[in-house]
Design an enzyme around this catalytic site. Structure first.
Site: not given
Ligand code: DGL
Length: 256
Positions: A67, A181
């Site tokens: 993430c 993301c």
């Molecule tokens: N998957 C997450 C990222 O790579 C973020 C998603 C969220 O906002 O929870 O930033």
């Protein structure tokens, strides 16, 4: 592997290719989703607290924070307190800077990611002299989560999330877009249509898989039973994802 939701699956796909026998526990902090609208303190508290509890329970040989939001905010803090190798996911500005021909790069992430000092440092180290257009699109996370639960991605909703980026004065020269993301590669087809197929997309997933393979080089792996996915949220909602999670080899679903 840890994410706020299903985004980390895009990293897991690459890890499966690099290390097909590595057993994985996929942890989704769905009770905390979305991270992109939270403050730095909220994200740091969740990520440090949850990873600490998970590490004590499962004793993983390595943790991957799949993430960008969690990594750009809390990677250093988690590394400070856990005695486990930790691989983070940070915006792929370096490879994007290497391939852009126009020198105009888009950075599409959550609002929390695009404002981080970590991004300032990556930009000045790897993209000096280039234009980096930062755009926060928290709503794309919701669209990706819904898509994997079998819902249709409405083109208007996607367009609304990209509007500010596409109306930027230098957007016509944008030839490379960092998907900063881990949820966003799940919308690659829809994003490609929105950008008219003229823009190269870059993300860090393959690089993370290579890093994990490097850090575990020479270690034996065996995956005798199906892998597990855990949620901090509601199990019934999580079970809507079971066809998709199964495609990634995650067959046991549990609450954390
Ligand atoms: N998957 C997450 C990222 O790579 C973020 C998603 C969220 O906002 O929870 O930033």
């Amino acid at each position: 592997m840890f994410d706020s939701g299903v985004g980390g699956l895009t990293v897991l796909a690459e890890v499966r290719k690099a290390l097909p026998d590595a057993p994985v526990i996929y942890a989704a902090d769905i009770a905390g989703l979305p991270y992109g609208t939270k403050t730095e303190a909220e994200v740091a508290a969740r990520v440090c607290g949850l990873l600490g509890r998970m590490a004590e329970r499962w004793h993983p040989r390595l943790i991957c924070i799949a993430c960008n939001t969690a990594s750009t905010i809390a990677l250093a803090m988690v590394r400070d307190v856990l005695e486990v190798p930790i691989v983070g996911t940070v915006p792929a500005i370096k490879p994007a800077a290497a391939i852009t021909k126009t020198g105009v790069i888009g950075l599409l992430g959550t609002e929390a990611t695009v404002r981080q000092g970590y991004v300032d440092r990556l930009a000045s180290e790897f993209a000096a002299g280039k234009t980096l257009i930062r755009h926060g699109a928290n709503g794309l996370v919701t669209l990706a989560e819904a898509k994997l639960r079998g819902e249709i991605v409405a083109p208007d909703a996607l367009a609304a999330e990209l509007d500010g980026l596409l109306r930027h004065p230098q957007a016509k020269d944008l030839d490379t877009l960092v998907l900063a993301c881990t949820h966003f590669p799940l919308l690659e087809l829809e994003l490609s249509a929105a950008f008219g197929g003229r823009t190269a997309f870059v993300d860090g997933a393959a690089g993370i898989a290579r890093r994990i393979a490097h850090l575990t080089k020479g270690q034996p792996f065996a995956r005798p039973s199906p892998d597990r996915a855990v949620t901090t949220g509601d199990l019934v909602d999580f079970e809507r994802l079971s066809p998709v999670l199964g495609q990634y080899g995650l067959e046991e679903l549990e609450i954390f």
